[in-house]
Design an enzyme around this catalytic site. Structure first.
Site, PDB file in Angstrom:
ATOM      1  N   LYS A 191       0.840  -1.200   0.000  1.00 33.82           N
ATOM      2  CA  LYS A 191       0.000   0.000   0.000  1.00 33.82           C
ATOM      3  C   LYS A 191       0.883   1.261   0.000  1.00 33.82           C
ATOM      4  CE  LYS A 191      -2.162  -1.209   3.841  1.00 33.82           C
ATOM      5  NZ  LYS A 191      -1.472  -2.480   4.137  1.00 33.82           N
ATOM      6  N   ARG A 243     -10.173   0.266   8.567  1.00 35.04           N
ATOM      7  CA  ARG A 243      -9.728  -1.104   8.812  1.00 35.04           C
ATOM      8  C   ARG A 243     -10.787  -1.930   9.524  1.00 35.04           C
ATOM      9  NH1 ARG A 243      -3.823   0.059   8.801  1.00 35.04           N
ATOM     10  NH2 ARG A 243      -2.766  -1.906   9.021  1.00 35.04           N
ATOM     11  N   ARG A 270      11.825  -5.409   5.084  1.00 35.09           N
ATOM     12  CA  ARG A 270      11.589  -3.980   4.801  1.00 35.09           C
ATOM     13  C   ARG A 270      12.520  -3.067   5.605  1.00 35.09           C
ATOM     14  NH1 ARG A 270       5.663  -1.770   5.499  1.00 35.09           N
ATOM     15  NH2 ARG A 270       5.825  -2.857   7.496  1.00 35.09           N
ATOM     16  N   ARG A 316      10.991  -0.975  11.231  1.00 35.32           N
ATOM     17  CA  ARG A 316       9.872  -0.752  12.145  1.00 35.32           C
ATOM     18  C   ARG A 316       9.864  -1.760  13.292  1.00 35.32           C
ATOM     19  NH1 ARG A 316       4.684   0.212   8.349  1.00 35.32           N
ATOM     20  NH2 ARG A 316       3.740  -1.087   9.972  1.00 35.32           N
ATOM     21  N   ARG A 366      -0.525  -9.276  13.127  1.00 32.74           N
ATOM     22  CA  ARG A 366      -1.160  -8.253  12.273  1.00 32.74           C
ATOM     23  C   ARG A 366      -1.989  -8.925  11.177  1.00 32.74           C
ATOM     24  NH1 ARG A 366       4.157  -5.066  10.910  1.00 32.74           N
ATOM     25  NH2 ARG A 366       2.904  -4.023   9.321  1.00 32.74           N
TER      26      ARG A 366
HETATM   27  P1  AP5 Z   1       4.825  -1.604   1.902  1.00 31.61           P
HETATM   28  O1  AP5 Z   1       4.508  -0.780   0.714  1.00 31.61           O
HETATM   29  O2  AP5 Z   1       5.555  -0.951   3.029  1.00 31.61           O
HETATM   30  O3  AP5 Z   1       3.498  -2.350   2.409  1.00 31.61           O
HETATM   31  P2  AP5 Z   1       2.241  -1.795   3.185  1.00 31.61           P
HETATM   32  O4  AP5 Z   1       1.041  -2.458   2.624  1.00 31.61           O
HETATM   33  O5  AP5 Z   1       2.239  -0.301   3.216  1.00 31.61           O
HETATM   34  O6  AP5 Z   1       2.556  -2.420   4.607  1.00 31.61           O
HETATM   35  P3  AP5 Z   1       2.403  -1.879   6.069  1.00 31.61           P
HETATM   36  O7  AP5 Z   1       3.181  -2.826   6.947  1.00 31.61           O
HETATM   37  O8  AP5 Z   1       2.749  -0.423   6.188  1.00 31.61           O
HETATM   38  O9  AP5 Z   1       0.896  -2.068   6.296  1.00 31.61           O
HETATM   39  P4  AP5 Z   1       0.150  -2.153   7.589  1.00 31.61           P
HETATM   40  O10 AP5 Z   1      -1.211  -1.937   7.085  1.00 31.61           O
HETATM   41  O11 AP5 Z   1       0.354  -3.344   8.431  1.00 31.61           O
HETATM   42  O12 AP5 Z   1       0.823  -0.993   8.494  1.00 31.61           O
HETATM   43  P5  AP5 Z   1       0.333   0.427   8.959  1.00 31.61           P
HETATM   44  O13 AP5 Z   1       1.514   1.290   9.079  1.00 31.61           O
HETATM   45  O14 AP5 Z   1      -0.825   0.886   8.175  1.00 31.61           O
HETATM   46  O15 AP5 Z   1       5.660  -2.883   1.401  1.00 31.61           O
HETATM   47  C1  AP5 Z   1       6.182  -3.820   2.339  1.00 31.61           C
HETATM   48  C2  AP5 Z   1       7.568  -4.320   1.843  1.00 31.61           C
HETATM   49  O16 AP5 Z   1       7.382  -5.067   0.637  1.00 31.61           O
HETATM   50  C3  AP5 Z   1       8.540  -3.176   1.495  1.00 31.61           C
HETATM   51  O17 AP5 Z   1       9.830  -3.579   1.880  1.00 31.61           O
HETATM   52  C4  AP5 Z   1       8.436  -3.048  -0.038  1.00 31.61           C
HETATM   53  O18 AP5 Z   1       9.660  -2.601  -0.611  1.00 31.61           O
HETATM   54  C5  AP5 Z   1       8.113  -4.473  -0.460  1.00 31.61           C
HETATM   55  N1  AP5 Z   1       7.185  -4.541  -1.597  1.00 31.61           N
HETATM   56  C6  AP5 Z   1       6.124  -3.720  -1.869  1.00 31.61           C
HETATM   57  N2  AP5 Z   1       5.487  -4.126  -2.983  1.00 31.61           N
HETATM   58  C7  AP5 Z   1       6.161  -5.225  -3.433  1.00 31.61           C
HETATM   59  C8  AP5 Z   1       5.983  -6.103  -4.562  1.00 31.61           C
HETATM   60  N3  AP5 Z   1       4.987  -5.914  -5.446  1.00 31.61           N
HETATM   61  N4  AP5 Z   1       6.875  -7.127  -4.698  1.00 31.61           N
HETATM   62  C9  AP5 Z   1       7.887  -7.309  -3.802  1.00 31.61           C
HETATM   63  N5  AP5 Z   1       8.110  -6.512  -2.727  1.00 31.61           N
HETATM   64  C10 AP5 Z   1       7.245  -5.483  -2.540  1.00 31.61           C
HETATM   65  O19 AP5 Z   1      -0.243   0.085  10.427  1.00 31.61           O
HETATM   66  C11 AP5 Z   1       0.629  -0.292  11.483  1.00 31.61           C
HETATM   67  C12 AP5 Z   1      -0.203  -0.502  12.745  1.00 31.61           C
HETATM   68  O20 AP5 Z   1      -0.884   0.719  13.093  1.00 31.61           O
HETATM   69  C13 AP5 Z   1      -1.316  -1.542  12.644  1.00 31.61           C
HETATM   70  O21 AP5 Z   1      -0.841  -2.854  12.892  1.00 31.61           O
HETATM   71  C14 AP5 Z   1      -2.291  -1.055  13.725  1.00 31.61           C
HETATM   72  O22 AP5 Z   1      -1.837  -1.411  15.004  1.00 31.61           O
HETATM   73  C15 AP5 Z   1      -2.191   0.446  13.586  1.00 31.61           C
HETATM   74  N6  AP5 Z   1      -3.174   1.022  12.649  1.00 31.61           N
HETATM   75  C16 AP5 Z   1      -2.913   1.689  11.488  1.00 31.61           C
HETATM   76  N7  AP5 Z   1      -4.043   2.077  10.896  1.00 31.61           N
HETATM   77  C17 AP5 Z   1      -5.061   1.648  11.684  1.00 31.61           C
HETATM   78  C18 AP5 Z   1      -6.473   1.723  11.605  1.00 31.61           C
HETATM   79  N8  AP5 Z   1      -7.089   2.315  10.547  1.00 31.61           N
HETATM   80  N9  AP5 Z   1      -7.209   1.147  12.584  1.00 31.61           N
HETATM   81  C19 AP5 Z   1      -6.628   0.564  13.646  1.00 31.61           C
HETATM   82  N10 AP5 Z   1      -5.284   0.455  13.796  1.00 31.61           N
HETATM   83  C20 AP5 Z   1      -4.505   0.989  12.815  1.00 31.61           C
END
Ligand code: AP5
Length: 211
Positions: free
Chosen positions: A15, A90, A124, A158, A169
């Site tokens: 994402k 979410r 990552r 992270r 997660r």
């Molecule tokens: P990346 O692009 O970083 O993936 P992402 O989908 O953004 O992953 P996140 O870990 O950020 O998602 P998340 O939803 O768990 O975390 P968030 O910060 O929102 O890609 C990942 C890796 O893969 C990178 O190294 C990249 O280079 C590689 N990659 C990308 N695309 C690729 C491809 N096509 N092929 C190969 N490699 C690839 O949330 C963190 C925490 O915050 C949650 O766990 C929760 O506790 C809290 N939180 C956040 N939002 C909410 C909400 N709305 N409600 C409740 N809690 C929340």
């Protein structure tokens, strides 16, 4: 307020990686609730203290906290043209709250299988200076240990990117977030993208949604 876009998918689906390109295409600013929460944790605010406990365990931060954050964010002047929500909503209560405060015209759902999620997240790393996201194998720096975007050599990993937390997660995603798929599908807003391909191929599939 113009309509917004939701970027939806499991942790590590790509994402954040794809968000920058969608911002370029649409001009809608990215709003990542994960980034907002990490900033609050780093600043040590009351909200950050609440969020930290949930984030470290791999669980979701309570809906009322997240909805409050978004209600504040959409008051900013740059929200007028609509936003690109990354990682929000979410849960169904979050989606219901969003529906009342901002129109959504498109939900881009990126699908990746669970084992790829673990592989992606555990490899990552992020530029501490500009936030560019890399991967040890799939997206290394062009010059080792130098950020392609800003030239910094300061990188971070992270705290919630350990395998154990990633699996927690993923459970939260399957139990609490994936029901949103049928919720948005029933509204005719859901666009499914197969994220099990290279970064540029996934970007092309998403770009085709805007042609
Ligand atoms: P990346 O692009 O970083 O993936 P992402 O989908 O953004 O992953 P996140 O870990 O950020 O998602 P998340 O939803 O768990 O975390 P968030 O910060 O929102 O890609 C990942 C890796 O893969 C990178 O190294 C990249 O280079 C590689 N990659 C990308 N695309 C690729 C491809 N096509 N092929 C190969 N490699 C690839 O949330 C963190 C925490 O915050 C949650 O766990 C929760 O506790 C809290 N939180 C956040 N939002 C909410 C909400 N709305 N409600 C409740 N809690 C929340």
């Amino acid at each position: 307020m113009d309509s917004s876009i939701v970027l939806f998918g499991p942790p590590g689906a790509g994402k954040g990686t794809q968000a920058g390109r969608i911002v370029e295409t649409t001009g809608k600013p990215q709003v990542s609730t994960g980034d907002m929460l990490r900033a609050a944790v780093a600043e040590g605010t009351e909200l950050g203290k609440i969020a930290k406990v949930h984030m470290e365990s791999g669980g979701l931060v309570p809906d009322e906290v997240i909805i409050g954050l978004i209600k504040e964010r959409i008051k900013d002047s740059d929200a007028e043209g609509g936003l690109l929500f990354d990682g929000f909503p979410r849960t169904i209560p979050q989606a219901e709250a969003l529906e009342k405060i901002a129109p959504v015209s498109m939900v881009i759902a990126i699908y990746v299988n669970d084992e790829s999620v673990v592989e992606r997240i555990c490899g990552r790393f992020t530029c501490a200076a500009c936030g560019e996201v890399y991967h040890d194998v799939f997206r290394p720096c062009l010059v080792e240990s130098v950020c392609d975007s800003c030239g910094s050599s300061d990188f971070t990993r992270r705290a919630d990117d350990s395998e154990e937390t990633v699996r927690a997660r993923l459970s939260a995603y399957h139990e609490q977030t994936s029901p949103l798929e049928s919720w948005y599908d029933a509204k005719g807003l859901l666009h499914r993208i197969d994220g099990n391909h290279g970064i540029d191929d996934v970007a092309l599939s998403i770009a085709n949604l805007f042609v």
